[in-house]
Design an enzyme around this catalytic site. Structure first.
Site, mmCIF file in Angstrom:
data_model
loop_
_atom_site.group_PDB
_atom_site.id
_atom_site.type_symbol
_atom_site.label_atom_id
_atom_site.label_comp_id
_atom_site.label_asym_id
_atom_site.label_seq_id
_atom_site.Cartn_x
_atom_site.Cartn_y
_atom_site.Cartn_z
ATOM 1 N N LYS A 190 -6.981 1.428 -3.005
ATOM 2 C CA LYS A 190 -6.555 0.814 -1.742
ATOM 3 C C LYS A 190 -6.517 1.829 -0.612
ATOM 4 O O LYS A 190 -6.896 1.514 0.524
ATOM 5 C CB LYS A 190 -5.171 0.167 -1.907
ATOM 6 C CG LYS A 190 -4.639 -0.488 -0.608
ATOM 7 C CD LYS A 190 -5.554 -1.591 -0.095
ATOM 8 C CE LYS A 190 -5.117 -2.141 1.259
ATOM 9 N NZ LYS A 190 -3.851 -2.864 1.227
ATOM 10 N N THR A 249 0.843 -1.189 0.000
ATOM 11 C CA THR A 249 0.000 0.000 0.000
ATOM 12 C C THR A 249 0.879 1.240 0.000
ATOM 13 O O THR A 249 1.718 1.417 0.891
ATOM 14 C CB THR A 249 -0.899 0.025 1.250
ATOM 15 O OG1 THR A 249 -1.720 -1.141 1.265
ATOM 16 C CG2 THR A 249 -1.785 1.261 1.274
ATOM 17 N N LYS A 305 1.030 4.022 9.105
ATOM 18 C CA LYS A 305 1.518 4.266 7.748
ATOM 19 C C LYS A 305 0.378 4.587 6.782
ATOM 20 O O LYS A 305 0.404 5.603 6.078
ATOM 21 C CB LYS A 305 2.279 3.042 7.237
ATOM 22 C CG LYS A 305 2.663 3.112 5.760
ATOM 23 C CD LYS A 305 3.359 1.850 5.305
ATOM 24 C CE LYS A 305 2.446 0.659 5.142
ATOM 25 N NZ LYS A 305 1.603 0.739 3.924
#
Length: 311
Positions: free
Chosen positions: A177, A101, A245
């Site tokens: 995503k 990702t 993140k």
């Protein structure tokens, strides 16, 4: 085993399960990971492994596809273009299936640089968790050229229940995503908040999971993560630091687009607090411990006076 060999780089919780699914489909898979124990475990499942530079080069030189199941854009950059980068070792026409990702601009950049070397790139972030990875039932949000999809198809069919084909170039897969991760992160934080709030109202966690899972307030994340909190299970099925993140990527993308994402920002603050408390490598549901500490509440596996810094 059938077809040209596949190199699987990254045998963590997701990558290992994906490797099992590839093997079950009869593909010739070579697993590559920095952790010798993970590679030994993969070999026990019937996979090939490459344990040194010469073996890795040999595996890559004949691979039709390299599937990268690493953490972020920096690791993907290193694997592709670092000193031992696979971009210089794969045969022309091979496809790189990138599952990490990161922001769409990285996917666009990787596709362009690999194309200069005669290699294909599929922007293919994954969703579903380790159990679905092992069952071959992932959702893959993919974008890339028709040739990239064609080259990756045997692996995609083995790993995924659903492959969303989102465009003929890299970028849309990664964009989709991070939309998913915005929702996932918010829902995990909301699950933690709701369950600790309920504890404060005198309701047992397991009882809440049972009831709310069958009511309008439920979500996939509530039904998936709630049982972990009820069981006091804070193992890193998916770690707190992953959502630090990923929600950070969401926040940065929103800032570039001059868009306010207050719910994502609030969830990010909760995950940051968990990381700062030393819980970064625990399961993402450890964000519930922050609520419990603030409210001086006891959760299953977390005593009321818990002031530890993880573990």
């Amino acid at each position: 085993m059938t077809g040209a060999p596949v190199a699987l780089i990254g045998l963590g919780a997701m990558g290992f399960g994906m490797g099992e699914s590839l093997l079950r489909a009869g593909l010739d898979v070579c697993g590559i990971d920095r952790d010798p124990d993970r590679m030994a475990a993969f070999a026990e499942k019937g996979g090939r492994i490459a344990t040194d530079g010469a073996a890795i080069r040999a595996a890559l030189s004949s691979a039709s596809a390299a599937i990268l199941v690493v953490v972020n854009a920096a690791q993907t950059e290193e694997v592709l273009f670092g000193p031992e980068g696979i971009a210089g070792q794969l045969p022309e026409g091979a496809v790189v299936v990138s599952c990490a990702t990161f922001a769409p601009e990285h996917a666009i950049d990787f596709e362009a640089r690999l194309a200069e070397r005669g290699l294909l790139y599929l922007d293919a972030p994954i969703s579903g968790g380790a159990a679905k990875a092992a069952a071959g039932r992932l959702s893959i949000m993919a974008s890339g050229t028709a040739d990239a999809f064609a080259a990756a198809r045997p692996a995609l069919d083995a790993m995924a229940e659903t492959v969303f084909e989102l465009g003929d170039r890299a970028g849309p897969g990664s964009a989709m995503k991070i939309v998913n991760q915005l929702l996932a992160g918010v829902h995990i934080a909301a699950t933690a908040e709701a369950l600790t709030f309920g504890v404060g109202q005198g309701i047992e966690v397991a009882r809440m999971v049972d009831v709310i899972s069958r009511c309008a307030g439920t979500s996939w994340m509530f039904e998936n993560r709630g049982p972990f909190i009820a069981a006091g299970d804070y193992r890193p099925h998916s770690a707190v630091e992953i959502f630090v993140k990923d929600l950070g990527i969401v926040a940065e993308a929103a800032e570039k687009g001059v868009l306010s994402v207050p719910m994502a920002q609030a969830a990010l603050a909760r995950f940051n607090a968990a990381r700062d408390a030393g819980l970064g490598r625990e399961g993402d549901v450890a964000v519930a411990k922050i609520y419990a500490r603030e409210g001086r509440l006891a959760l299953p596996g977390v005593p009321e006076n818990d002031e530890g810094s993880g573990g």
